[in-house]
Design a protein around this motif. Sequence first.
Motif, PDB file in Angstrom:
ATOM      1  N   ASP A  69       0.932  -1.172   0.221  1.00 24.56           N
ATOM      2  CA  ASP A  69       0.027   0.104   0.064  1.00 24.56           C
ATOM      3  C   ASP A  69       0.820   1.300   0.183  1.00 24.56           C
ATOM      4  OD1 ASP A  69       1.106  -0.037   2.547  1.00 24.56           O
ATOM      5  OD2 ASP A  69      -0.740  -0.264   3.463  1.00 24.56           O
ATOM      6  N   GLN A 390      -3.474  -6.624 -12.312  1.00 26.13           N
ATOM      7  CA  GLN A 390      -3.939  -6.355 -10.978  1.00 26.13           C
ATOM      8  C   GLN A 390      -3.582  -7.434  -9.888  1.00 26.13           C
ATOM      9  OE1 GLN A 390      -8.191  -5.508 -10.427  1.00 26.13           O
ATOM     10  NE2 GLN A 390      -7.804  -4.105  -8.754  1.00 26.13           N
ATOM     11  N   ARG A 391      -2.982  -7.001  -8.748  1.00 27.93           N
ATOM     12  CA  ARG A 391      -2.645  -7.802  -7.547  1.00 27.93           C
ATOM     13  C   ARG A 391      -3.861  -7.930  -6.804  1.00 27.93           C
ATOM     14  NH1 ARG A 391       2.949  -6.552  -4.822  1.00 27.93           N
ATOM     15  NH2 ARG A 391       1.643  -4.585  -4.107  1.00 27.93           N
ATOM     16  N   PRO A 392      -4.148  -9.367  -6.473  1.00 28.64           N
ATOM     17  CA  PRO A 392      -5.551  -9.527  -5.796  1.00 28.64           C
ATOM     18  C   PRO A 392      -4.976  -9.164  -4.250  1.00 28.64           C
ATOM     19  CG  PRO A 392      -5.021 -11.458  -6.860  1.00 28.64           C
ATOM     20  CD  PRO A 392      -3.600 -10.519  -7.175  1.00 28.64           C
ATOM     21  N   ASP A 394      -3.789  -6.322  -2.677  1.00 27.94           N
ATOM     22  CA  ASP A 394      -4.195  -5.243  -2.247  1.00 27.94           C
ATOM     23  C   ASP A 394      -4.748  -4.434  -3.533  1.00 27.94           C
ATOM     24  OD1 ASP A 394      -1.891  -5.164  -3.914  1.00 27.94           O
ATOM     25  OD2 ASP A 394      -0.915  -3.688  -2.784  1.00 27.94           O
ATOM     26  N   ARG A 395      -5.122  -5.210  -4.505  1.00 30.92           N
ATOM     27  CA  ARG A 395      -5.535  -4.473  -5.704  1.00 30.92           C
ATOM     28  C   ARG A 395      -4.750  -3.510  -6.270  1.00 30.92           C
ATOM     29  NH1 ARG A 395     -10.720  -6.238  -6.262  1.00 30.92           N
ATOM     30  NH2 ARG A 395     -11.398  -4.471  -7.866  1.00 30.92           N
ATOM     31  N   PHE A 397      -2.001  -2.149  -9.051  1.00 28.52           N
ATOM     32  CA  PHE A 397      -1.642  -2.196 -10.607  1.00 28.52           C
ATOM     33  C   PHE A 397      -0.342  -2.221 -10.868  1.00 28.52           C
ATOM     34  CE2 PHE A 397      -6.000  -1.097  -9.971  1.00 28.52           C
ATOM     35  CZ  PHE A 397      -6.702  -1.600 -11.013  1.00 28.52           C
ATOM     36  N   TRP A 413       4.339  -0.838  -7.524  1.00 26.91           N
ATOM     37  CA  TRP A 413       2.584  -1.129  -7.880  1.00 26.91           C
ATOM     38  C   TRP A 413       2.001   0.123  -7.504  1.00 26.91           C
ATOM     39  CZ3 TRP A 413       0.629  -5.867  -9.501  1.00 26.91           C
ATOM     40  CH2 TRP A 413       1.348  -6.825  -9.640  1.00 26.91           C
ATOM     41  N   LYS A 415      -1.652   2.526  -7.378  1.00 27.97           N
ATOM     42  CA  LYS A 415      -3.048   2.574  -6.961  1.00 27.97           C
ATOM     43  C   LYS A 415      -4.363   2.579  -8.143  1.00 27.97           C
ATOM     44  CE  LYS A 415      -3.523   7.756  -6.316  1.00 27.97           C
ATOM     45  NZ  LYS A 415      -3.698   8.627  -5.410  1.00 27.97           N
ATOM     46  N   SER A 416      -3.843   2.820  -9.316  1.00 30.14           N
ATOM     47  CA  SER A 416      -4.867   2.894 -10.231  1.00 30.14           C
ATOM     48  C   SER A 416      -4.213   2.262 -11.519  1.00 30.14           C
ATOM     49  CB  SER A 416      -5.531   4.048 -10.575  1.00 30.14           C
ATOM     50  OG  SER A 416      -4.538   4.993 -11.237  1.00 30.14           O
ATOM     51  N   LYS A 417      -5.137   1.778 -12.627  1.00 32.30           N
ATOM     52  CA  LYS A 417      -4.546   1.289 -13.910  1.00 32.30           C
ATOM     53  C   LYS A 417      -3.632   2.511 -14.603  1.00 32.30           C
ATOM     54  CE  LYS A 417      -6.344  -0.784 -18.206  1.00 32.30           C
ATOM     55  NZ  LYS A 417      -5.778   0.273 -19.085  1.00 32.30           N
TER      56      LYS A 417
END
Length: 490
Positions: A69, A390-392, A394-395, A397, A413, A415-417
């Motif tokens: 995160d 997308q990583r399951p 923590d969602r 991208f 990673w 937080k959005s695509k």
Amino acid sequence: MAQTVRRLCFCDKTALAPMVRVGTLPMRLLALDYGADIVYCEELIDIKMVQCTRVLNDVLETVDFVAPDDRVVFRTCQREKDHVVFQMGTADPQRALTVARLVENDVAAIDVNMGCPKEYSTKGGMGAALLSTPDKIEAILNTLVKGVSKPVTCKIRILPSLENTLDLARRIERTGVAAIAVHGRTKEERPQHPVHCDVIQAVAQAVSIPVIANGGSLDLVKSHGDIRSFREAAGASSVMLARAAMWNPSVFRSQGALSLERVMEDYIRYAVRYDNHPSNTKYCLCQMLRDRVESPLGKRLHAAQTGAEICEVFGLEDFYEESQARLLARRKALRADPCLADRLTMDGDVATMPVRFDRREYPPQITPKMHLLEWSRREKLEQPAYETVQRPLDRGFQSTVTVGDKKYRSTLWEKSKKFAEQAAAIVCLRALGVPEGRSGEPEAGLVSKRKREEKRAGESEESSNGVPDAPDSACRKRHLSKPLQEEVKG
């Protein structure tokens, strides 16, 4: 290796080696400045740490262990590398080993906290819960001692029975640990209960490895001289402090403690220098204030929400502005470094780099993706192609961009695509040595030039028609190619 570190770090029984368990980097550095020999980080849970990525922070000159995160779970630096002990909470030998191997090259030693009585630790079988499972203690310590290159230590609490306490200490010694810290209370006892120095002394006499006395902050240690008295009363090799060091880390000064105002100012300077989270900075300052937390100063501190506001409370506004200016200048210098491409690493056939997209660093309507698209068009290459996953857990991208026959990806990673695609574009542009469009960056003759032309066209239209400019997005649709129109929409 272990013998060397025992002698240099944990001391023999004739020396005074004050240690401190004070948590985050600013407080640890402050304790070292004031005379602590060894500093421990706060207990970090293995389940959190195994998810972290080790990131070199070139701006702060630190090593950061970053969670999915984006939260920095553990931050360290070269200044404390030979003095910081990484303390973890664990109940699993293999998970403990994974964490230890992740951090071992950045710390002086690895410690397992087997004395924390708090529910967040014990409910997972960690901390003081381990005291009732000596076989698991042995398994964890044996695995760590055999599996890492750095010394391993542990911290325990005393058991209700002296005989059981000594048996446990001897079992721990046989694992090959470099030292053992003993908090002189049972897991049911709290700070208001007296510390059992006689039990710590019995442990020190029962084992041959250094014993570190812990638990004397409230009753015994209020000045530097008290540290020696506590060590002697406990018959220990050295002393570990937590709360006393939090209240005033200058307790380690052999010349005497400094005024609280001076200590707080010194701490704030480190907190700003190393971008400490404001909430943690405020918490530590409130711990120093203690019974003065309701004073006018304490109330102003409580109302502060940002690093700038905290500095304002203590009259350090100029220092804060100067520090931020230095960090910004360093960030810009690093981004302009032509050697950045040398930091690329290959993950299979993908060139990777740990970068993150920050929208605030780019002019309105200008993005790295737009620069990459325009560069590709100029070089007569096909439009960059993005593949995002997308990583399951923590969602988060992560995107890979293909330009020509090469692929590029950020190791971080997003937080959005959309942000993940922008980060991938940044990696590609930096690898190619192409400007990415940041504010203040030299003009590249790509999107920035196009935007200037659109602005002039809009101003001309306004002067001829006598009406305000159309919204920027509408203006862009008239002048941009179809791929760029789609980028603006995105």
